[in-house]
Write a protein that holds these residues in place. Structure first.
Motif, PDB file in Angstrom:
ATOM      1  N   MET A 140       0.857  -1.179   0.000  1.00  0.00           N
ATOM      2  CA  MET A 140       0.000   0.000   0.000  1.00  0.00           C
ATOM      3  C   MET A 140       0.898   1.235   0.000  1.00  0.00           C
ATOM      4  SD  MET A 140      -3.146   0.941   2.626  1.00  0.00           S
ATOM      5  CE  MET A 140      -2.511  -0.255   3.752  1.00  0.00           C
ATOM      6  N   ALA A 141       0.587   2.213  -0.845  1.00  0.00           N
ATOM      7  CA  ALA A 141       1.359   3.446  -0.938  1.00  0.00           C
ATOM      8  C   ALA A 141       0.646   4.548  -0.164  1.00  0.00           C
ATOM      9  CB  ALA A 141       1.528   3.853  -2.396  1.00  0.00           C
ATOM     10  N   LEU A 142       1.411   5.245   0.660  1.00  0.00           N
ATOM     11  CA  LEU A 142       0.876   6.348   1.452  1.00  0.00           C
ATOM     12  C   LEU A 142       1.839   7.522   1.393  1.00  0.00           C
ATOM     13  CD1 LEU A 142      -0.101   4.309   4.638  1.00  0.00           C
ATOM     14  CD2 LEU A 142      -1.680   5.192   2.912  1.00  0.00           C
ATOM     15  N   GLN A 143       1.302   8.721   1.639  1.00  0.00           N
ATOM     16  CA  GLN A 143       2.192   9.874   1.713  1.00  0.00           C
ATOM     17  C   GLN A 143       2.940   9.811   3.034  1.00  0.00           C
ATOM     18  OE1 GLN A 143       0.470  13.810   1.516  1.00  0.00           O
ATOM     19  NE2 GLN A 143       2.339  14.590   0.596  1.00  0.00           N
ATOM     20  N   ASP A 144       4.236  10.066   2.969  1.00  0.00           N
ATOM     21  CA  ASP A 144       5.073  10.001   4.161  1.00  0.00           C
ATOM     22  C   ASP A 144       4.732  11.170   5.088  1.00  0.00           C
ATOM     23  OD1 ASP A 144       6.991   9.571   6.072  1.00  0.00           O
ATOM     24  OD2 ASP A 144       8.649   9.384   4.655  1.00  0.00           O
ATOM     25  N   HIS A 145       4.127  10.859   6.199  1.00  0.00           N
ATOM     26  CA  HIS A 145       3.679  11.867   7.155  1.00  0.00           C
ATOM     27  C   HIS A 145       4.767  12.258   8.148  1.00  0.00           C
ATOM     28  CE1 HIS A 145       3.397   8.033   9.118  1.00  0.00           C
ATOM     29  NE2 HIS A 145       3.162   8.595  10.281  1.00  0.00           N
ATOM     30  N   ARG A 146       5.901  11.560   8.097  1.00  0.00           N
ATOM     31  CA  ARG A 146       6.961  11.789   9.076  1.00  0.00           C
ATOM     32  C   ARG A 146       8.008  12.789   8.602  1.00  0.00           C
ATOM     33  NH1 ARG A 146       8.655   5.730   9.425  1.00  0.00           N
ATOM     34  NH2 ARG A 146       8.751   6.288   7.243  1.00  0.00           N
ATOM     35  N   VAL A 147       7.991  13.136   7.326  1.00  0.00           N
ATOM     36  CA  VAL A 147       9.004  14.062   6.811  1.00  0.00           C
ATOM     37  C   VAL A 147       8.781  15.462   7.393  1.00  0.00           C
ATOM     38  CG1 VAL A 147       9.441  12.781   4.689  1.00  0.00           C
ATOM     39  CG2 VAL A 147       7.680  14.539   4.721  1.00  0.00           C
ATOM     40  N   ARG A 148       9.853  16.196   7.493  1.00  0.00           N
ATOM     41  CA  ARG A 148       9.806  17.516   8.116  1.00  0.00           C
ATOM     42  C   ARG A 148       8.857  18.471   7.391  1.00  0.00           C
ATOM     43  NH1 ARG A 148      15.104  20.176   7.723  1.00  0.00           N
ATOM     44  NH2 ARG A 148      15.748  18.065   8.150  1.00  0.00           N
ATOM     45  N   ASP A 149       8.792  18.388   6.068  1.00  0.00           N
ATOM     46  CA  ASP A 149       7.965  19.337   5.320  1.00  0.00           C
ATOM     47  C   ASP A 149       6.535  18.847   5.080  1.00  0.00           C
ATOM     48  OD1 ASP A 149       8.550  17.378   3.444  1.00  0.00           O
ATOM     49  OD2 ASP A 149       8.735  18.817   1.792  1.00  0.00           O
ATOM     50  N   SER A 150       6.104  17.825   5.811  1.00  0.00           N
ATOM     51  CA  SER A 150       4.738  17.317   5.660  1.00  0.00           C
ATOM     52  C   SER A 150       3.737  18.404   6.053  1.00  0.00           C
ATOM     53  CB  SER A 150       4.514  16.081   6.540  1.00  0.00           C
ATOM     54  OG  SER A 150       3.172  15.680   6.460  1.00  0.00           O
ATOM     55  N   ARG A 151       2.761  18.609   5.202  1.00  0.00           N
ATOM     56  CA  ARG A 151       1.748  19.626   5.452  1.00  0.00           C
ATOM     57  C   ARG A 151       0.445  19.011   5.963  1.00  0.00           C
ATOM     58  NH1 ARG A 151       2.560  23.313   0.017  1.00  0.00           N
ATOM     59  NH2 ARG A 151       4.707  23.886   0.447  1.00  0.00           N
ATOM     60  N   ARG A 152       0.482  17.750   6.293  1.00  0.00           N
ATOM     61  CA  ARG A 152      -0.724  17.059   6.739  1.00  0.00           C
ATOM     62  C   ARG A 152      -1.116  17.504   8.147  1.00  0.00           C
ATOM     63  NH1 ARG A 152      -3.335  15.394   2.541  1.00  0.00           N
ATOM     64  NH2 ARG A 152      -2.091  14.164   1.152  1.00  0.00           N
ATOM     65  N   PRO A 153      -2.421  17.693   8.374  1.00  0.00           N
ATOM     66  CA  PRO A 153      -2.880  18.016   9.734  1.00  0.00           C
ATOM     67  C   PRO A 153      -2.607  16.840  10.679  1.00  0.00           C
ATOM     68  CG  PRO A 153      -4.635  18.375   8.109  1.00  0.00           C
ATOM     69  CD  PRO A 153      -3.500  17.695   7.398  1.00  0.00           C
ATOM     70  N   VAL A 154      -2.580  17.123  11.960  1.00  0.00           N
ATOM     71  CA  VAL A 154      -2.275  16.102  12.963  1.00  0.00           C
ATOM     72  C   VAL A 154      -3.234  14.926  12.843  1.00  0.00           C
ATOM     73  CG1 VAL A 154      -2.192  15.636  15.446  1.00  0.00           C
ATOM     74  CG2 VAL A 154      -1.212  17.739  14.542  1.00  0.00           C
ATOM     75  N   ARG A 155      -4.536  15.182  12.647  1.00  0.00           N
ATOM     76  CA  ARG A 155      -5.502  14.083  12.539  1.00  0.00           C
ATOM     77  C   ARG A 155      -5.134  13.148  11.400  1.00  0.00           C
ATOM     78  NH1 ARG A 155      -9.646  12.116   9.784  1.00  0.00           N
ATOM     79  NH2 ARG A 155      -9.760  13.803   8.283  1.00  0.00           N
ATOM     80  N   ILE A 156      -4.699  13.672  10.282  1.00  0.00           N
ATOM     81  CA  ILE A 156      -4.328  12.842   9.130  1.00  0.00           C
ATOM     82  C   ILE A 156      -3.039  12.085   9.417  1.00  0.00           C
ATOM     83  CG2 ILE A 156      -3.717  12.870   6.677  1.00  0.00           C
ATOM     84  CD1 ILE A 156      -6.702  13.432   7.308  1.00  0.00           C
ATOM     85  N   LYS A 157      -2.097  12.706  10.098  1.00  0.00           N
ATOM     86  CA  LYS A 157      -0.865  12.011  10.473  1.00  0.00           C
ATOM     87  C   LYS A 157      -1.176  10.825  11.380  1.00  0.00           C
ATOM     88  CE  LYS A 157       2.280  15.929   9.994  1.00  0.00           C
ATOM     89  NZ  LYS A 157       3.243  16.805  10.658  1.00  0.00           N
ATOM     90  N   VAL A 158      -2.096  11.021  12.316  1.00  0.00           N
ATOM     91  CA  VAL A 158      -2.509   9.929  13.208  1.00  0.00           C
ATOM     92  C   VAL A 158      -3.196   8.832  12.400  1.00  0.00           C
ATOM     93  CG1 VAL A 158      -4.083   9.340  15.110  1.00  0.00           C
ATOM     94  CG2 VAL A 158      -2.639  11.380  15.265  1.00  0.00           C
ATOM     95  N   LEU A 159      -4.033   9.213  11.434  1.00  0.00           N
ATOM     96  CA  LEU A 159      -4.729   8.244  10.583  1.00  0.00           C
ATOM     97  C   LEU A 159      -3.728   7.435   9.753  1.00  0.00           C
ATOM     98  CD1 LEU A 159      -7.270   6.997   9.334  1.00  0.00           C
ATOM     99  CD2 LEU A 159      -7.325   8.943   7.747  1.00  0.00           C
TER     100      LEU A 159
END
Length: 163
Positions: A35-54
């Motif tokens: 499964m491919a996902l956007q890397d939420h751990r990178v420093r420049d991630s613009r994902r909201p916290v809820r999405i990072k948790v998801l």
């Protein structure tokens, strides 16, 4: 090439729990290997916290389904779609629409103006971009594996020739 499935689902309450339930259902139905996902751990991630948790919850769920995870950063995705690594979500969506016109043409949002929020349909294009990233990654790995497995044969034939 065709897309198997595409669409957007919304949920009014308890979004992460309902999303995880839907991911579970999809994993049982399609039985993917990866499964491919956007890397939420990178420093420049613009994902909201809820999405990072998801995203992390989905990663944690994968082993129960024997699914590997491939993570790609926003920067990696842009580098694949744009020679200089710079481009907009809309320009990427236009490129994807040209590649999959039957599936995506009707979903292409209009260019947004400065005061407009992001159209929810861009999530579909983000998912397709991740699928393309995964496919390129797998192809590259297969090519590298084929080259590395051929190298010992070359060394053996070179040794035989020198004898």
């Amino acid at each position: 090439e065709t897309l198997v499935d595409w669409g957007v689902r919304t949920t009014p309450r308890d979004k992460n729990t309902k999303c995880i339930a839907k991911v579970n259902e999809l994993l049982r139905h399609y039985k993917p290997e990866v499964m491919a996902l956007q890397d939420h751990r990178v420093r420049d991630s613009r994902r909201p916290v809820r999405i990072k948790v998801l995203i992390q919850a989905i990663i944690d769920l994968a082993p129960a389904h024997n699914v590997s995870i491939a993570l790609f950063s926003r920067v990696q995705i842009h580098q694949v779609f744009f020679a200089n690594g710079k481009g907009t979500k809309h320009s990427r969506a236009e490129l994807l629409t040209k590649r999959f016109p039957d599936e995506l043409e009707i979903l292409l949002p209009p260019k947004r103006l400065a005061w407009m929020g992001e159209d929810y349909r861009f999530d579909i294009f983000d998912a397709v971009a991740l699928a393309i990233m995964l496919r390129k990654s797998v192809r590259r790995r297969i090519r590298n594996d084929a080259q590395s497995s051929a190298e010992p044969d070359l060394k053996k034939s070179a040794a035989k020739t020198s004898l």
